[in-house]
Enzyme design. Structure first.
Site, PDB file in Angstrom:
ATOM      1  N   ASN A 178       0.866  -1.186   0.000  1.00 43.57           N
ATOM      2  CA  ASN A 178       0.000   0.000   0.000  1.00 43.57           C
ATOM      3  C   ASN A 178       0.897   1.229   0.000  1.00 43.57           C
ATOM      4  O   ASN A 178       1.485   1.582   1.018  1.00 43.57           O
ATOM      5  CB  ASN A 178      -0.870  -0.061   1.268  1.00 43.57           C
ATOM      6  CG  ASN A 178      -1.885   1.066   1.329  1.00 43.57           C
ATOM      7  OD1 ASN A 178      -1.886   1.957   0.485  1.00 43.57           O
ATOM      8  ND2 ASN A 178      -2.731   1.023   2.333  1.00 43.57           N
ATOM      9  N   ARG A 225      -2.758  -1.891  -3.334  1.00 41.61           N
ATOM     10  CA  ARG A 225      -3.919  -1.040  -3.148  1.00 41.61           C
ATOM     11  C   ARG A 225      -3.775   0.158  -4.088  1.00 41.61           C
ATOM     12  O   ARG A 225      -2.752   0.829  -4.101  1.00 41.61           O
ATOM     13  CB  ARG A 225      -3.958  -0.539  -1.712  1.00 41.61           C
ATOM     14  CG  ARG A 225      -5.179   0.282  -1.480  1.00 41.61           C
ATOM     15  CD  ARG A 225      -4.984   1.283  -0.397  1.00 41.61           C
ATOM     16  NE  ARG A 225      -6.292   1.660   0.092  1.00 41.61           N
ATOM     17  CZ  ARG A 225      -6.607   1.682   1.347  1.00 41.61           C
ATOM     18  NH1 ARG A 225      -5.741   1.376   2.254  1.00 41.61           N
ATOM     19  NH2 ARG A 225      -7.805   2.040   1.708  1.00 41.61           N
ATOM     20  N   HIS A 230     -12.783   3.878   0.089  1.00 41.46           N
ATOM     21  CA  HIS A 230     -12.815   2.916   1.209  1.00 41.46           C
ATOM     22  C   HIS A 230     -13.528   1.626   0.819  1.00 41.46           C
ATOM     23  O   HIS A 230     -14.001   0.889   1.692  1.00 41.46           O
ATOM     24  CB  HIS A 230     -13.561   3.479   2.448  1.00 41.46           C
ATOM     25  CG  HIS A 230     -12.848   4.579   3.151  1.00 41.46           C
ATOM     26  ND1 HIS A 230     -13.524   5.618   3.777  1.00 41.46           N
ATOM     27  CD2 HIS A 230     -11.529   4.803   3.360  1.00 41.46           C
ATOM     28  CE1 HIS A 230     -12.646   6.435   4.323  1.00 41.46           C
ATOM     29  NE2 HIS A 230     -11.433   5.978   4.082  1.00 41.46           N
ATOM     30  N   ARG A 272     -10.554  16.667   7.238  1.00 44.85           N
ATOM     31  CA  ARG A 272     -11.337  17.039   6.052  1.00 44.85           C
ATOM     32  C   ARG A 272     -12.726  17.522   6.455  1.00 44.85           C
ATOM     33  O   ARG A 272     -13.346  16.944   7.362  1.00 44.85           O
ATOM     34  CB  ARG A 272     -11.477  15.843   5.106  1.00 44.85           C
ATOM     35  CG  ARG A 272     -10.237  15.553   4.300  1.00 44.85           C
ATOM     36  CD  ARG A 272     -10.370  14.282   3.498  1.00 44.85           C
ATOM     37  NE  ARG A 272      -9.499  13.237   4.022  1.00 44.85           N
ATOM     38  CZ  ARG A 272      -9.555  11.961   3.674  1.00 44.85           C
ATOM     39  NH1 ARG A 272     -10.438  11.558   2.788  1.00 44.85           N
ATOM     40  NH2 ARG A 272      -8.730  11.086   4.197  1.00 44.85           N
ATOM     41  N   GLU A 316      -8.016  -4.409   5.696  1.00 49.61           N
ATOM     42  CA  GLU A 316      -7.899  -4.147   4.260  1.00 49.61           C
ATOM     43  C   GLU A 316      -6.802  -5.003   3.631  1.00 49.61           C
ATOM     44  O   GLU A 316      -6.941  -5.455   2.491  1.00 49.61           O
ATOM     45  CB  GLU A 316      -7.650  -2.651   4.028  1.00 49.61           C
ATOM     46  CG  GLU A 316      -8.910  -1.835   4.310  1.00 49.61           C
ATOM     47  CD  GLU A 316      -8.649  -0.356   4.492  1.00 49.61           C
ATOM     48  OE1 GLU A 316      -8.058   0.004   5.531  1.00 49.61           O
ATOM     49  OE2 GLU A 316      -9.047   0.434   3.625  1.00 49.61           O
TER      50      GLU A 316
END
Ligand code: AMP
Length: 395
Positions: free
Chosen positions: A7, A85, A174, A235, A379
């Site tokens: 990743n 990923r 996601h 964010r 993940e």
């Protein structure tokens, strides 16, 4: 089959060597501050953690350390495939893809949609292919799971040329995590995923909520970019699209400055003026800090409103799933969210909710109401599974 999961971020590489079927991890690590002199890779060997400096601070150097570690374990020959990923697959990828020169070109073509993430993913893939030239490499996309969204969910009400010529639509992110926890939730409920209508809430530094009908994403809170939707660590989530024009005129800010502020200086951090870390905010709120209390309350309010909105996409709600650092650990956020969602039939079980922290998942509602579950996301394991599925067929 042992699968290496990679990743790559703009200044980091996370990796793990694992068996997707059992989830067993043989080696994992994180290279950070790439591109700087302070770059180093932390390697978690079985029973031991070491840090190796990376004087050149490059991706190839980080993969060099990884190769040396695999050799140390005698594991290099056991690696059957590499799963990467990739953040943005645009509308081109609705499933993982074996990485060929053509696939890499399409990932490059998605760079304008994810200018911070996809270039790092491409650089990481190139370095990994140089390090492991004989292995199949697979790209697993964060956006792919959401390609099943119907047009009613993914179109914005904007001029059609923006959509047709520039791909302005909702993609969602996601997806790897939402797909993984949906499968785990079905197992916990003892039901078949194909018959369930779920809302999954991935609440980490980035946050998103997805409506999943029969295992397929039908709506999600993030959009063209990972900035849309919920309040996140730094964010903003949703704001009025008129904000840019207003701030440019009133405060003399450039588009780039406004975008940077919305991404990096907003959310929990902006609201509290303290931190983007939910743990610290909860402690500050408990100690009487009013801005921290308000930040958590706004986070929860917007989350609850979005979950309720997702119920519209599903028609009926069989379970709500919490995951991500906040979802898996913050009993406070979960309790406050469920309290705002009584209309969806949740009957919170306070004791079970308090117990569901630090990797301890499970049901946090009483048997008579709609189930809410805590599920730990994984993940890496999902990427390994998808990689193996593509390389050798079904698991
Ligand atoms: P992630 O991006 O999934 O690693 O999640 C990071 C977020 O999880 C941060 O906001 C952390 O403060 C939050 N988090 C981790 N542990 C806890 C905890 N015990 N209580 C509240 N928030 C937590």
């Amino acid at each position: 089959m042992w699968t290496l999961v990679v990743n790559c971020g703009s200044s980091s590489v996370k990796f793990a060597l694992l068996r997707p079927t059992s989830g067993e991890v043989r080696l994992s690590g994180l290279a950070e501050r790439l591109g700087s002199e302070a770059a180093a890779v932390r390697v978690d060997r079985p029973g031991e953690r070491v840090t190796v400096p990376l004087p050149r601070g490059s991706y190839p150097e980080a993969f060099g350390v990884l190769l040396a570690e695999l050799d140390r374990l005698g594991a290099r020959r056991d690696v059957g495939a590499v799963g990467h990923r990739v953040v943005h697959g645009g509308a081109r990828f609705s499933a993982p893809a074996l990485i060929t020169p053509e696939v890499l070109e399409v990932i490059r073509a998605c760079v304008p949609l994810a200018p911070l993430h996809n270039p790092a993913n491409v650089a990481g893939i190139e370095a990994a292919r140089a390090a492991f030239p004989d292995l199949p490499h697979v790209a697993v996309f964060d956006t792919a799971f959401h390609q099943t969204m119907p047009e009613v969910a993914y179109r914005y009400a904007v001029p059609p040329a923006w959509y047709h010529e520039h791909g302005v639509r909702r993609y969602g992110f996601h997806g790897i995590s939402h797909a993984f926890v949906a499968g785990e939730a079905a197992r916990l409920l003892g039901r078949d995923l194909s018959e369930l209508h779920l809302v999954t809430a991935h609440l980490g530094n980035g946050c998103s909520v997805t409506a999943i009908a029969g295992g397929r994403s039908v709506d999600t809170s993030m959009g063209l970019t990972p900035l849309e939707g919920l309040v996140m660590g730094t964010r903003s989530g949703d704001v009025d699209p008129g904000l840019h024009d207003y701030l440019a005129r009133e405060a003399g800010l450039s588009l780039g400055e406004i975008t940077a502020d919305l991404n990096r200086h907003s959310g929990l951090l902006g609201l509290s003026g303290l931190t983007n870390d939910m743990r610290e905010l909860e402690a500050a709120a408990a100690a009487g800090d009013e801005r921290a209390r308000l930040a958590v309350e706004i986070f929860v309010y917007r989350l609850a409103k979005t979950v309720a909105g997702m119920a519209v996409a599903l028609g009926r709600l069989d379970a709500l799933v919490f995951t991500g650092g906040i979802g898996e650990n913050s009993a406070t956020v979960r309790a406050a969210t469920l309290a705002r969602l009584e209309l969806l039939g949740f009957r919170p079980d306070a004791a079970a909710n308090a117990r569901a922290v630090r990797g301890q998942g499970g049901r946090i509602t009483l048997p008579e109401g709609t189930p809410a579950l805590v599920v730990n996301t994984n993940e890496e394991r999902m990427i390994a599974r998808e990689t193996q599925r593509l390389v050798v067929g079904d698991l």
